[in-house]
Each structure stands twice: as C-alpha cells, then as structure tokens.
Motif scaffolding. Structure first.
Motif, short mmCIF file in Angstrom:
data_model
loop_
_atom_site.label_atom_id
_atom_site.label_comp_id
_atom_site.label_asym_id
_atom_site.label_seq_id
_atom_site.Cartn_x
_atom_site.Cartn_y
_atom_site.Cartn_z
N ILE A 84 0.85 -1.20 0.00
CA ILE A 84 0.00 0.00 0.00
C ILE A 84 0.88 1.25 0.00
N TYR B 170 -17.55 -11.19 -1.06
CA TYR B 170 -16.46 -10.65 -1.87
C TYR B 170 -15.85 -11.67 -2.82
N GLU C 240 -3.87 -1.07 -12.51
CA GLU C 240 -3.42 -1.65 -11.25
C GLU C 240 -4.40 -1.34 -10.14
N LEU C 241 -5.24 -0.31 -10.35
CA LEU C 241 -6.23 0.03 -9.33
C LEU C 241 -7.22 -1.12 -9.15
N LEU D 169 -5.38 -3.88 -7.53
CA LEU D 169 -5.12 -3.62 -6.11
C LEU D 169 -6.38 -3.80 -5.27
N PHE D 170 -7.53 -3.40 -5.81
CA PHE D 170 -8.78 -3.60 -5.07
C PHE D 170 -9.04 -5.09 -4.87
N LEU E 140 -6.38 -6.52 -2.56
CA LEU E 140 -6.54 -6.06 -1.17
C LEU E 140 -7.64 -6.86 -0.49
N THR E 141 -8.68 -7.20 -1.26
CA THR E 141 -9.74 -8.03 -0.71
C THR E 141 -9.19 -9.39 -0.28
N TYR F 291 -7.11 -9.02 2.73
CA TYR F 291 -7.96 -8.79 3.90
C TYR F 291 -8.58 -10.09 4.39
#
Lengths: 364, 459
Positions: free
Chosen positions: A110, A149, A272-273, A276-277, A280-281, A284
């Motif tokens: 991040i 998710y 990459e956004l 990354l989302f 990141l999920t 997480y």
C-alpha cells in the motif's frame, strides 16, 4: 444470532480459497523465478498443490474424528492439558506471525503503490481496525463476508487476465519442460507456502458438525485445485508479459504486470487500481482468517475476557512495526516457513498419530 | 381503575365535553340516551338508522337490540370500551344500565390519489390513504385471497392508534409472525403519528443507517410482498405501509421492473444499482484521484483537470464537501417549499450557485459535474430511507478519501459491507441472495429474469 450453525461445502470452498490466496500471489513469482529460474516455474505450483493435498488428509482425518471441535480444543482432548497448552501456544504464535507477515507485506505494498507518504502505522492500524470489526461480529459474519467478496474477487482476476492477454508474449513461456525436472519439483518448497490457509479447516471445523471424510476431502481438493489453477494462470501470464529474467528483479511482479496494461481512450489508463482492489480483498480475507485463528487461540488459552480482540490486534501491530523495511521482512521468511511447517504439518500429524494410538474420538 | 359501568358518571362526564352530543329520548317513561361525536359521525345515518327506528320502538314488545335490523348492536361491558367506541365514531345508546354501540363512523379522509413519492409509468395508480379501512379495501382489490388474514392491535397509550398486520396464511413464516406480534405489543409510546415512527419503534438496529423495514404507499407492492411471504403493517392515519422483513435487494426493486419486458427492465435495474454505486462513490473517488493518485489518471485528462483547478483556492476535499452540502441543502429546500416556489430553487441552485461559483473561481467546473452527476444518480434510488442512508455514507466516503485516498475508500467499503453482512431484518440477512448465497433467488436480484409462464410465482 448471526453465527452460522453449519457450513455448506460451497462456503467451505470459498473460505479456503479466500484464505489461501493472499500475499502469495504477489510475492511468489519472484521467489519462484529465483529458485527455479526457468519458464517451467508454474509446474512447481502443481507439485506444491499435490503436496498440500496430501497434508490436507491429516486435517480431514482430524476434523472427522472430532467434529465440532477446533484445533485448540482437540489438543487438550488428545494430548492432555499440559502438552495441549503447549500445542495451542505454538499454533497461536504461528497464527500471530503469519497474520503479522501478511499485514506487513500488505502495508508495504500500500505504501509503495498508493500512499507513499502516509506513516506505516496508520496504514496497518486502519487495516487492523477494519479486520477487528469483522471478527467482533463472529464467525458467521466472517464466512458471509468472504462469500460476498468472493465473486467480486474472481471477476477482478478474470478481468485482469483478459486484459493482460494483449501483452502476452508466448515466446517467454515456451519451451515447456526444458528445465531439469528436479529443480522444478524443488520449487514446491516455495509454492507449498502459498497454499497456507488449508490448516484453517482445523479452526473452522467448529462450524462443521457432521461431514463425511469423502465430502471434506473433495471440498479441500476442490479449493486447492481452484487456487492452484488461479496461481498457474497468473504465473503463466506473468512470465508471458514480463519474462523470467524480469520476474527475478521486480519486487512485486504481479502488480507490475497489472501496471503494464494500458488502454488508450478509457478513463483509467492503468489497471493496477482494479488489481489492487481485488488483491486487497484477498489480503484482507486471508489476514482476517489468521487473525480469527489467533483470537480463538487466545480465548482458549487464557480465561475468556472481552479484551482478547484488542490484545490480539495490539500484538499484531507491534510485530508488524518491528522490522525496518520490506527487505528485512523478507529475511525472516525462511524462519517463518520453518515455523509454518512445524505448526501445520508436524503438530497435526502428531495429533493424528497420538489420537489413532489412543483411539479416542470425540464421541467416546 | 374501576371498569364497571356507571351510567350517571358517564353521562355527567360526556356533558362536560362540548364535542359530544347527548340526546335524551323519553319513550313512554323509558328514557334512552343517544350519545355521539358529530365531527366523526355520519349524522344522516344517525337520523335514519337510529333516531327514526327508536321513535317507532315499543320497549315493552321488543328488547332494544332487536329494534335495529340493519346495523349490529354491540353491548359494552367496560368503561374503557365506552370511550374507545365513542372515539371510533360509534353512536352509543344508553338504556337504563346497559350501553350499546352502533357503527356510524365517518372520519374525514382525502380521496385516493397516486402516491407522490413513488411514481411508475405503467401499472396501478392507486395509493394508500390515511384510513385503515380504506387501505385494507385497496389491498383487497389487488389480492382477493381467502388466505389473506388481518390481525388488529391497538398501540399508543394516548392515541389508541389502530395497527393491523396483514399476511397470507400458510405462506408466511410463523416465526416471523410471532416476532412481528411481539415487537408491536412491546411498543410503549404515547402517540404514534405515522408509519415512520412505528417503523423506528419496532426495528432492532437503531444505530444502523439502513432501513430495516420497507415503507411503501403502493397496494401492488404490498400485495406482491405478501405473496412472497412478508408481513405488512398498516398504521391508522398513515398512508405508508410497512413491509417486513426487507432486504437491500428488495429496496432497489420497482413496480415498473415487472411491468415491462425483462431485458430492458433488467438493464434499467442494473443501471439503478450502478447509479446507487456512483452516487456514493463518485465524488470521493474523484477527490482521492486528484489529491493522492494523480498517476492513475491518464495524462491528457490530468492536464485538463489541473487546468480547471487553476486558481481554485480551497483543497479539493473542502471543495467537494461544500458542493455536496450545497446540493443537500437545495434538495431539502426543494422538498419543503410550496409548489409554486419550487422551480425558483432549481434556478437559484443551477445558475447562481453552479455557474457563478465556477465563474468566480471558487469551485472547479469538473467538481460541479462530478457532484451534480452523483446527485442525479442518487435520484434514481426510489426508496427515500435508502437514499438518505446512501447520502450519509457518501459523506463518510469523502472523509475516508481525504484521509487515506483509494485505500481509505476500500476500507470504508469493507466496513459498510461488514455492517450489511451483519444486519438482519426480522432474522433475515439484509444482503440475502448474495451473502448468504441463494443462487435460486438471483434471478430477481441484479437482473430480473423472465417471468415464468407455467404457474410460477413472481418472487
């Protein structure tokens, strides 16, 4: 009220895949490229998956012998109070270390790609708080969150794969099986650890009341197979887009691969956004799974109090802030792997052997 | 309190109240008192159905209950009942020591109109009104089933509001029904002015932003919800009927989705979900992109954004916050204003605040576009309670974006998902077909799959 009584097979598969895919998908390509050093490296993943599938039989055997019990409850039933406590302590420490490792790498990524000036403790702390909120709500909600998710995650990965096809150079992937097969197999040492998360069957077994061994085995193998498939596809694309030589040099090859996608004339030039989302999920979910294991361990070892969640959070954050930079974190990876092997292979194997010798099951 | 009837005391009490009319009929030394409240009584009916028969009545030949052929006569036992029936528009007949009541109610109600807050293009145009009886009859128009059952409750220690629940027998879950009954019986409030108050009194998650109960003024919505096995709660004096349980998915559904062919209807529904997403996320994504992640915007666009932001003195977060607040204020003003002045607000809003603010260089034009597009998106959310929730969240998102950029946004989305995953409406998970998975119910979720022709029911 919100706790599920019983997990279905589909839910189990989702829980496993969500906890297995985590930072591995970001870090593995580079480690593998350094170890195997050929375009065959994706074959190592399959070998790793086979190894994990064999190990998962231990968990299934334990889960079937002691339905409705977590690892932390099994230990004292099988080994007696004192050794059971040692086992629990070791497993809790292992969960703590893995959770902190995931969190540290996540925080590093991040900081690297999204927030370069924000202090690390803010990044890590906010992640921690969100995870604590989910765990506070209970295991049922964790499973439902993973479920919610999971499709989003899958869609993100599929979109990324489809978008990468344009950049794919098959000359990088060919020729297959040129390399010494033993080097490829030895790559399984690394790939084995990207399947960490299987052992959480022993944690979520609390929610598995009565399942047949065959059903559970199928569930485990399906999730290992699907995870392996996702890894293999990603690695082939990574090799195809970047080439093995570049994989060795770049810290986060998968993100670089996502970065290389360009679509002119679209609002987002770079993708990459999206990656990354999606990623990141997964980070997480796998972090939360380990954090949950940690809180269960703490709850089990010490007299239950409402402070175990903040304590667990504080422990992880403290451990996360201990190393100076990501390079230092990677230095510890060998030790972490040793601890992992001890916690997820040796301990359950010992438990199963003793349990078979003593012949006691939950029912008796 | 003494519940036995004391006729003298009742008559004395009622005489003090100027709204109560007491007529004493001396029928051959057999006095009968007729008591009613003219404001809520059909005077003509009192004249034709009570006073005329009474004059011809011979108390020696027939007892009083047999003197009336058309209207049923209720004998009252308790003192409380006397007040209740009188206030419900009944006419009381006092004969010696017994009190009888006849239904002569005629309350003032408006006529049936199309609900203002829920518009449809096709489909029925009737909307509920303030009368419970009329609402029940409206529902019966759409649902002529013998299985349709009603249960009556009286809520409010001062207002004695009639509340009734409707459900379809054998379709409704017994546990749900028990839960609804228990929650209505637990209400201890003086006065229930409206359905919205009732909703808040019976819901569990008081700290949640999301509505736990769906409120509607459309009989068709209520009837289709009842067919699905839900429970409808009617509150006397309120045109909004409460539907429980509710899910996020059902809040997005509209009657028009079912009145048009499934492919365009599904596309419109998908667009509605997208619009809800944009209304929450767009301003915050925009400010996080321009204040944290310039690199993610294409170069040409980044340059033109930078140009429009030239000379804007305030940071983009403040800019977005001010614009969002302005739009919320305009919206609130638009709702409260009398109709003739309404358009003036939009002129002031659009021209003075929008145009002039940009020309003066206080806000960048792109920010105006982003924020107003988000506002338009939020208008597509038909359920006002849901739209309030999402608008509140969009402010939270602005703060999250200002603190941690896209990362903060993702975490905020996680927090909201965790909350939604945890939320339950009458023991039904709020995100029902998605988490937990009910694949069979997906055919009426993000898209609306074609209706079954072979006797399937719309779900």
């Amino acid at each position: 009220m919100s706790d599920l009584k019983q997990l279905t097979m589909l839910q189990l598969v989702i829980v496993f895949i969500s906890s297995m895919i985590g930072i591995g998908i970001i870090l593995m390509p580079r480690d593998l490229a350094n170890m195997v050093d050929s375009q065959d490296l994706w074959l190592s993943i399959i070998f790793g998956a086979v190894a994990v599938s064999v190990v998962s039989c231990i968990y299934v055997a334990l889960a079937v012998r002691y339905p409705g019990l977590t690892f932390f409850e099994m230990t004292s039933t099988i080994m007696g109070k004192f050794i059971g406590f040692l086992f629990n302590f070791f497993f809790t420490v292992y969960s703590l270390i893995v959770a902190a490792y995931i969190l540290r790498v996540t925080g590093g990524i991040i900081k690297n790609y999204l927030l370069d000036t924000t202090p690390l403790y803010v990044v890590v702390g906010s992640f921690m708080l969100v995870s604590m909120y989910l765990i506070y709500n209970g295991a049922g909600d964790i499973v439902r969150f993973f479920q919610l998710y999971f499709p989003i995650m899958m869609v993100m990965f599929i979109v990324l794969c489809l978008l990468s096809i344009k950049n794919l150079d098959f000359n990088n992937v060919r020729p297959v099986l040129q390399n010494n097969i033993w080097t490829t197999i030895s790559g399984a040492q690394i790939t084995f650890f990207s399947f960490l998360g299987m052992e959480l069957l022993l944690i979520f077994s609390k929610l598995i009341k009565k399942k047949k061994a065959k059903q559970l085995l199928i569930t485990m193998w399906t999730s290992i197979g699907l995870t392996a498939l996702i890894y293999v596809v990603f690695h082939i694309i990574s090799i195809g887009v970047l080439g093995v030589e570049e994989l060795k040099e770049i810290t986060f090859p998968t993100i670089e691969m996502a970065k290389s996608i360009e679509f002119q004339g679209f609002f987002f030039e770079r993708f990459e956004l999206i990656f990354l989302f999606g990623w990141l999920t997964t980070a997480y979910t796998s972090f939360t799974a380990y954090m949950y294991a940690l809180t269960l361990g703490l709850k089990n070892m010490f007299t239950p109090s409402e402070w175990f969640l903040p304590v667990a959070g504080a422990l992880i954050v403290a451990l996360t802030l201990y190393p100076e930079g990501l390079t230092e974190v990677f230095h510890y990876s060998t030790q972490i792997q040793l601890i992992s092997v001890a916690a997820i292979v040796v301990l359950p194997a010992l438990l199963l052997i003793v349990s078979l010798i003593r012949g006691n099951t939950y029912a008796t | 309190m003494d519940q036995t009837l004391n006729i003298e005391q009742i008559l004395r009490e009622k005489k003090k109240n100027h709204h109560v009319t007491i007529k004493k009929l001396e029928l051959e030394d057999h006095p009968v008192h007729v008591i009613y409240i003219p404001a809520i009584t059909d005077i003509k009916q009192v004249q034709d159905a009570i006073l005329l028969p009474l004059q011809e009545w011979n108390h020696k030949e027939t007892p009083l209950p047999h003197a009336f052929s058309a209207e049923p006569l209720l004998q009252l036992e308790k003192k409380n009942d006397v007040d209740r029936y009188l206030l419900d528009g009944f006419t009381l007949l006092v004969e010696q020591q017994t009190v009888y009541a006849i239904d002569t109610a005629q309350f003032a109600y408006r006529s049936i109109h199309e609900p203002v807050s829920e518009m449809t293009l096709r489909g029925s145009r009737d909307g509920f009104i303030e009368s419970l009886e009329q609402n029940v009859s409206l529902l019966r128009v759409h649902l002529r089933s013998t299985d349709l059952k009603f249960e009556e409750f009286t809520v409010g220690t001062r207002s004695f509001t009639n509340v009734s629940i409707a459900y379809i027998d054998r379709t409704v879950n017994e546990e749900l029904l028990k839960d609804v009954r228990a929650r209505i019986n637990a209400v201890q409030e003086d006065y229930i002015p409206d359905g919205g108050v009732m909703e808040q009194l019976i819901e569990k998650n008081n700290y949640s932003l999301f509505p736990e109960i769906h409120e509607t003024e459309r009989p068709t919505k209520v009837s289709s919800a009842l067919v699905e096995g839900k429970v409808a709660i009617f509150v006397e004096g309120s045109p909004s009927v409460l539907l429980a349980p509710t899910t996020l998915n059902s809040l997005f559904q509209q009657a028009d989705d079912y009145n048009f062919k499934w492919i365009p209807a599904s596309l419109i529904r998908l667009m509605r979900f997208m619009a809800a997403f944009f209304s929450v996320m767009l301003p915050s994504v925009y400010i996080s992109l321009i204040s944290y992640h310039h690199g993610l915007i294409p170069t040409d666009l980044a340059i033109s954004i930078a140009k429009t932001r030239e000379g804007v003195p305030i940071p983009s977060f403040m800019e977005a916050l001010i614009m969002q607040l302005t739009i919320e204020t305009l919206r609130e003003a638009g709702i409260r204003l009398p109709k003739p002045i309404g358009p003036a607000v939009s002129i002031v809003g659009a021209i003075v605040l929008g145009e002039a603010a940009v020309t003066a260089g206080i806000v960048s034009p792109l920010m105006v576009i982003v924020v107003s597009f988000a506002a338009i998106c939020s208008f597509t959310i038909a359920d006002y309670a849901l739209s309030l929730a999402l608008r509140t969240i969009s402010f939270v998102m602005l703060f999250a974006a200002a603190f941690l950029g896209i990362y903060g946004l993702i975490l905020a989305v996680f927090i909201i998902s965790i909350h939604l995953v945890h939320l339950q409406s009458f023991s039904v998970p709020y995100l029902e077909p998605f988490a937990p998975f009910y694949v069979k119910r997906w055919k009426d979720s993000l898209i609306r799959f074609k209706l079954k022709k072979g006797g399937g029911r719309i779900e």
